[in-house]
Design a protein around this motif. Sequence first.
Motif, PDB file in Angstrom:
ATOM      1  N   GLU A   1      46.914  80.911  -9.679  1.00 45.48           N
ATOM      2  CA  GLU A   1      45.578  80.410  -9.984  1.00 45.48           C
ATOM      3  C   GLU A   1      44.594  81.566 -10.163  1.00 45.48           C
ATOM      4  O   GLU A   1      43.763  81.552 -11.067  1.00 45.48           O
ATOM      5  N   LEU A   2      44.692  82.564  -9.291  1.00 45.22           N
ATOM      6  CA  LEU A   2      43.817  83.730  -9.405  1.00 45.22           C
ATOM      7  C   LEU A   2      44.063  84.473 -10.712  1.00 45.22           C
ATOM      8  O   LEU A   2      43.114  84.883 -11.394  1.00 45.22           O
ATOM      9  N   ALA A   3      45.328  84.643 -11.078  1.00 45.98           N
ATOM     10  CA  ALA A   3      45.651  85.315 -12.340  1.00 45.98           C
ATOM     11  C   ALA A   3      45.053  84.565 -13.520  1.00 45.98           C
ATOM     12  O   ALA A   3      44.503  85.169 -14.454  1.00 45.98           O
ATOM     13  N   HIS A   4      45.138  83.243 -13.483  1.00 44.86           N
ATOM     14  CA  HIS A   4      44.567  82.426 -14.558  1.00 44.86           C
ATOM     15  C   HIS A   4      43.048  82.595 -14.616  1.00 44.86           C
ATOM     16  O   HIS A   4      42.465  82.750 -15.704  1.00 44.86           O
ATOM     17  N   GLN A   5      42.399  82.605 -13.455  1.00 46.55           N
ATOM     18  CA  GLN A   5      40.942  82.765 -13.412  1.00 46.55           C
ATOM     19  C   GLN A   5      40.515  84.125 -13.953  1.00 46.55           C
ATOM     20  O   GLN A   5      39.534  84.230 -14.703  1.00 46.55           O
ATOM     21  N   LEU A   6      41.251  85.170 -13.593  1.00 45.55           N
ATOM     22  CA  LEU A   6      40.919  86.506 -14.070  1.00 45.55           C
ATOM     23  C   LEU A   6      41.113  86.619 -15.581  1.00 45.55           C
ATOM     24  O   LEU A   6      40.306  87.247 -16.279  1.00 45.55           O
ATOM     25  N   GLU A   7      42.179  86.013 -16.100  1.00 44.05           N
ATOM     26  CA  GLU A   7      42.406  86.036 -17.542  1.00 44.05           C
ATOM     27  C   GLU A   7      41.300  85.304 -18.281  1.00 44.05           C
ATOM     28  O   GLU A   7      40.816  85.763 -19.320  1.00 44.05           O
ATOM     29  N   GLN A   8      40.898  84.142 -17.754  1.00 44.32           N
ATOM     30  CA  GLN A   8      39.835  83.371 -18.398  1.00 44.32           C
ATOM     31  C   GLN A   8      38.514  84.137 -18.381  1.00 44.32           C
ATOM     32  O   GLN A   8      37.703  84.016 -19.310  1.00 44.32           O
TER      33      GLN A   8
ATOM     34  N   ALA B   1      58.003  89.291  -2.807  1.00 43.44           N
ATOM     35  CA  ALA B   1      56.626  89.485  -2.334  1.00 43.44           C
ATOM     36  C   ALA B   1      55.769  89.939  -3.508  1.00 43.44           C
ATOM     37  O   ALA B   1      56.197  90.741  -4.335  1.00 43.44           O
ATOM     38  N   ARG B   2      54.551  89.438  -3.568  1.00 42.98           N
ATOM     39  CA  ARG B   2      53.736  89.658  -4.771  1.00 42.98           C
ATOM     40  C   ARG B   2      52.269  89.802  -4.389  1.00 42.98           C
ATOM     41  O   ARG B   2      51.797  89.225  -3.417  1.00 42.98           O
ATOM     42  N   ALA B   3      51.545  90.601  -5.185  1.00 45.10           N
ATOM     43  CA  ALA B   3      50.108  90.771  -4.983  1.00 45.10           C
ATOM     44  C   ALA B   3      49.434  90.997  -6.324  1.00 45.10           C
ATOM     45  O   ALA B   3      50.072  91.427  -7.293  1.00 45.10           O
ATOM     46  N   ILE B   4      48.151  90.687  -6.363  1.00 48.51           N
ATOM     47  CA  ILE B   4      47.318  90.960  -7.538  1.00 48.51           C
ATOM     48  C   ILE B   4      46.294  92.017  -7.150  1.00 48.51           C
ATOM     49  O   ILE B   4      45.611  91.894  -6.133  1.00 48.51           O
ATOM     50  N   ILE B   5      46.220  93.075  -7.961  1.00 48.33           N
ATOM     51  CA  ILE B   5      45.246  94.143  -7.726  1.00 48.33           C
ATOM     52  C   ILE B   5      44.262  94.142  -8.881  1.00 48.33           C
ATOM     53  O   ILE B   5      44.655  94.211 -10.051  1.00 48.33           O
ATOM     54  N   GLU B   6      42.981  94.060  -8.556  1.00 44.73           N
ATOM     55  CA  GLU B   6      41.939  94.034  -9.575  1.00 44.73           C
ATOM     56  C   GLU B   6      41.424  95.442  -9.858  1.00 44.73           C
ATOM     57  O   GLU B   6      41.799  96.404  -9.190  1.00 44.73           O
ATOM     58  N   ALA B   7      40.555  95.557 -10.859  1.00 50.38           N
ATOM     59  CA  ALA B   7      40.106  96.867 -11.322  1.00 50.38           C
ATOM     60  C   ALA B   7      39.352  97.657 -10.276  1.00 50.38           C
ATOM     61  O   ALA B   7      39.331  98.886 -10.312  1.00 50.38           O
ATOM     62  N   ASP B   8      38.719  96.969  -9.317  1.00 50.18           N
ATOM     63  CA  ASP B   8      37.977  97.667  -8.277  1.00 50.18           C
ATOM     64  C   ASP B   8      38.842  97.998  -7.064  1.00 50.18           C
ATOM     65  O   ASP B   8      38.352  98.467  -6.049  1.00 50.18           O
TER      66      ASP B   8
ATOM     67  N   GLU C   1      52.865  95.155 -13.352  1.00 49.47           N
ATOM     68  CA  GLU C   1      52.629  94.498 -14.643  1.00 49.47           C
ATOM     69  C   GLU C   1      51.125  94.396 -14.923  1.00 49.47           C
ATOM     70  O   GLU C   1      50.450  93.483 -14.447  1.00 49.47           O
ATOM     71  N   PRO C   2      50.569  95.349 -15.699  1.00 49.18           N
ATOM     72  CA  PRO C   2      49.138  95.298 -16.016  1.00 49.18           C
ATOM     73  C   PRO C   2      48.823  94.157 -16.988  1.00 49.18           C
ATOM     74  O   PRO C   2      49.582  93.883 -17.915  1.00 49.18           O
ATOM     75  N   HIS C   3      47.691  93.506 -16.759  1.00 49.54           N
ATOM     76  CA  HIS C   3      47.175  92.478 -17.664  1.00 49.54           C
ATOM     77  C   HIS C   3      45.778  92.908 -18.088  1.00 49.54           C
ATOM     78  O   HIS C   3      44.852  92.925 -17.281  1.00 49.54           O
ATOM     79  N   LEU C   4      45.641  93.269 -19.356  1.00 52.13           N
ATOM     80  CA  LEU C   4      44.365  93.741 -19.880  1.00 52.13           C
ATOM     81  C   LEU C   4      43.766  92.686 -20.815  1.00 52.13           C
ATOM     82  O   LEU C   4      44.494  92.030 -21.570  1.00 52.13           O
ATOM     83  N   PRO C   5      42.444  92.518 -20.787  1.00 50.12           N
ATOM     84  CA  PRO C   5      41.816  91.554 -21.701  1.00 50.12           C
ATOM     85  C   PRO C   5      42.068  91.939 -23.154  1.00 50.12           C
ATOM     86  O   PRO C   5      42.214  93.124 -23.482  1.00 50.12           O
ATOM     87  N   GLN C   6      42.118  90.941 -24.016  1.00 49.22           N
ATOM     88  CA  GLN C   6      42.255  91.224 -25.439  1.00 49.22           C
ATOM     89  C   GLN C   6      41.023  91.970 -25.936  1.00 49.22           C
ATOM     90  O   GLN C   6      39.891  91.593 -25.620  1.00 49.22           O
ATOM     91  N   PRO C   7      41.210  93.047 -26.704  1.00 48.92           N
ATOM     92  CA  PRO C   7      40.048  93.709 -27.299  1.00 48.92           C
ATOM     93  C   PRO C   7      39.391  92.774 -28.316  1.00 48.92           C
ATOM     94  O   PRO C   7      40.067  92.051 -29.044  1.00 48.92           O
TER      95      PRO C   7
END
Length: 320
Positions: free
Chosen positions: A9-16, A39-46, A111-117
């Motif tokens: 859910e967090l990954a979806h929110q960040l992508e949106q 085991a899994r984690a999400i790391i944000e840009a900050d 696995e980096p997820h970057l916004p579409q330019p």
Amino acid sequence: MSSTHTLLELAHQLEQAGKPFVIATVVWCERPTSAKPGARAIIEADGHITGWIGGSCAQPVVVREAVRALREGGEPSLLRLGAPVTVGIHRDVRAFPMSCASGGILEIYMEPHLPQPQLILVGDSPVVAALSQLAPVLDFAVTHLNHTDLSQVPIDQRTLIVVATHGQYDEDVLTQALQSPAAYVGMVASHRRADACRSYLRMSGLEERQIARLKAPAGLDIGAMTPEEIASSILAELVQVRRQSILMEGGGENVAAEGQDSLSSAVHSTALDPVCGMMVEIANARHLSTYNGRNVYFCCPACKRLFEANPEEYLVQSER
């Protein structure tokens, strides 16, 4: 609600929201380790982390490598903690020592997820029509404008602008675009038309360094003739810009954009643990010793105890 569902859910929110993040997943371990495969984690840009991929021995390295990948626009890679090799890069594997006294090895898929330019297309022409169809296939988010007002769309260092109005209002749009933080500003025009446009921009008061940012004619020189071929040459150039990491570093004069600031602020000052070789974030270090007026930082109390028992041994090793 399971932790996996929460992370999805967090990954979806960040992508949106168009925010960059890294999904870190433990894919293999050699005991003893606190984190196990899956085991899994999400790391944000900050540097904020949600989830679990290990304790104080693993987490700082994972966060630092995630922020680096986002800053550099990196591809997915494998992070190996505890491999008996010196710190460095071997193909797609980045290997670091495991600092825990108990030992163990972790392999973590990053696995980096970057916004579409964002690609802003200005004008109404066959080339713009072809770009509108082809660009989404290459993961560009397309915005099409038929007017001169760029203030209606947000422009940052990940924005690319292509102007193709057939001379109707090229100069008006370019005056705004070249003063923006956009990574790329191109115009579909002949060499003669491009030179005339540059002269107009110069007389309008734009500085030479701003005018120099204009790529006109837009696209790589592949001998393109048809609108579709011209669009392909422009897209090839835009992919080249993206792969050279210009988008992440900022292509305009005003590069103090919010996204870049958050990435920069996440790169904390670090120090080398002389016992295990792990990098420790100074601001968050819990284990500290002072030797000859110098602060020495450690990842865990075990490393601190070993150092204080024989500091000269470890200082000599770390300086080799």
